[in-house]
Design a protein around this motif. Structure first.
Motif, short mmCIF file in Angstrom:
data_model
loop_
_atom_site.label_atom_id
_atom_site.label_comp_id
_atom_site.label_asym_id
_atom_site.label_seq_id
_atom_site.Cartn_x
_atom_site.Cartn_y
_atom_site.Cartn_z
N ALA A 42 0.87 -1.19 0.00
CA ALA A 42 0.00 0.00 0.00
C ALA A 42 0.89 1.23 0.00
N LEU A 43 0.35 2.33 -0.50
CA LEU A 43 1.16 3.54 -0.64
C LEU A 43 0.79 4.62 0.36
N ASN A 44 -0.33 4.48 1.07
CA ASN A 44 -0.73 5.52 2.01
C ASN A 44 -0.43 5.10 3.45
N GLY A 45 -0.48 6.09 4.34
CA GLY A 45 -0.35 5.79 5.76
C GLY A 45 1.05 5.74 6.32
N TYR A 82 7.48 14.12 -3.36
CA TYR A 82 6.38 14.75 -2.63
C TYR A 82 5.34 13.66 -2.35
N TYR A 83 4.94 13.54 -1.09
CA TYR A 83 4.13 12.40 -0.67
C TYR A 83 2.84 12.87 0.01
N ARG A 84 1.72 12.19 -0.31
CA ARG A 84 0.43 12.43 0.35
C ARG A 84 0.05 11.16 1.09
N PRO A 85 0.17 11.14 2.41
CA PRO A 85 -0.14 9.92 3.17
C PRO A 85 -1.62 9.57 3.21
N ASN A 86 -2.48 10.54 2.87
CA ASN A 86 -3.93 10.31 2.92
C ASN A 86 -4.55 10.20 1.53
N MET A 95 -3.69 11.23 -5.86
CA MET A 95 -2.23 11.22 -5.94
C MET A 95 -1.63 10.81 -4.61
N CYS A 96 -0.78 9.78 -4.65
CA CYS A 96 -0.05 9.34 -3.46
C CYS A 96 1.38 9.89 -3.45
N VAL A 97 2.04 9.85 -4.60
CA VAL A 97 3.43 10.29 -4.67
C VAL A 97 3.66 11.02 -5.99
#
Length: 326
Positions: free
Chosen positions: A65-68, A179-183, A200-202
């Protein structure tokens, strides 16, 4: 004895003739060498770009998974008090599936080969690389309004706590800003107009040769975006230097073919990636509505490069056209 008559034949060249020949060769070389060198560099960059895309796509596919990742908290004044998200994503996630030599925080990006200045696609100079997500792309937070043609305005709010960027160097020598979006959320199968950027996650900005020049978008610099926390989609559009014009869907396909024989309309995710990376694109003009090659029923998806809104458009709807290389 009989005397020889006639004139003797001269063998070889005079010094003047040799110098003239060398001068001509030098002029021709001076004219053709830069073009030849440029073509060789472009082919090298294209090969490197495709290889990096393949490696990153394989690595992302191996992640559960890519989030969290990491922690992201803020105080009552909405000031960030803890942010380990992007660093955790790289160290705890990506480094498990991709060979990484070095990782640098937002205050030491240049230590990982990230250039201090980048030339955008239109020739404008980015004087300093943004160190946070919202500094790079502001439409991840704030209030947006979408006016449909047949209904009242739709108003919504995106609340994204600002996250710090990190950089890393690959085993192959590329420098990659992250640049990362954890949510980030999953948005596959959408059929209605929607804000697309929460998918977008990354977002990666890569420099194929580290701190070496020319540090120019479309040459050694490019971008790659990953959407959806699971069953992720990785895109790495390579846009042409300028938009092709304005047209309806069928004519837009023709415009791309005329602008460059190796170009095409971007799909919906590629168009969103281009919107996210507007700084590297050099900015947009007009109403910022761009057509994509992605269809939905009898309509096509169009992308707002200003708000992040992805909306359905009829095939007769005229919008801006920005083509990408195959």
């Amino acid at each position: 004895p009989r005397a020889l008559t006639g004139t003797s034949k001269r063998l070889g060249f005079t010094m003047a003739e040799i110098l003239l020949s060398l001068t001509i060769i030098g002029v021709v070389a001076a004219i053709t060498l830069p073009s030849l060198t440029g073509n060789i560099n472009e082919r090298t960059w294209n090969t490197q770009r495709k290889a990096l895309y393949a490696r990153m796509s394989q690595a992302i596919a191996l992640m559960p998974a890519l989030n969290g990742y990491g922690t992201l908290t803020e105080d009552e004044n909405h000031s960030v008090t803890a942010d380990t998200t992007a660093e955790a994503f790289v160290t705890e996630g990506l480094s498990k599936v991709l060979k990484i030599n070095n990782i640098c925080d937002s205050e030491h990006l240049e230590d990982c080969g990230i250039p201090s200045k980048i030339t955008a696609l239109n020739g404008n100079m980015i004087e300093s690389v943004p160190k946070t997500l919202l500094a790079y792309q502001s439409f991840f937070s704030g209030t947006w309004t979408w006016q449909e043609q047949t209904s009242n305005p739709i108003v919504g709010t995106l609340n994204q706590i600002d996250t710090q960027a990190v950089a890393f160097e690959t085993a192959n020598g590329e420098a990659i800003l992250t640049y990362y979006r954890p949510n980030c959320i999953t948005g596959i199968g959408e059929t209605a107009d929607h804000q697309a950027q929460p998918r977008m996650c990354v977002n990666f900005i890569y420099d194929l040769n580290g701190s070496k020049g020319p540090n120019t978008m479309g040459k050694d610099i490019g971008f790659m975006t990953v959407f959806h926390p699971s069953d992720a989609v990785v895109v790495a559009p390579n846009p042409l230097v300028r938009k092709a014009g304005k047209a309806a869907y069928e004519d837009a396909i023709v415009l791309c073919a005329k602008q460059d024989s190796e170009s095409r309309l971007p799909n919906a995710d590629e168009a969103l990636s281009m919107a996210i990376n507007d700084k590297l694109m050099g900015g947009f003009t007009g109403n910022g509505h761009y057509l994509t090659a992605s269809r939905i029923g009898l309509s096509v998806w169009a992308q707002s490069f200003f708000t992040g809104m992805r909306f359905k458009a009829s095939k007769t709807y005229e919008a801006d056209v920005w083509c990408v290389k195959r």
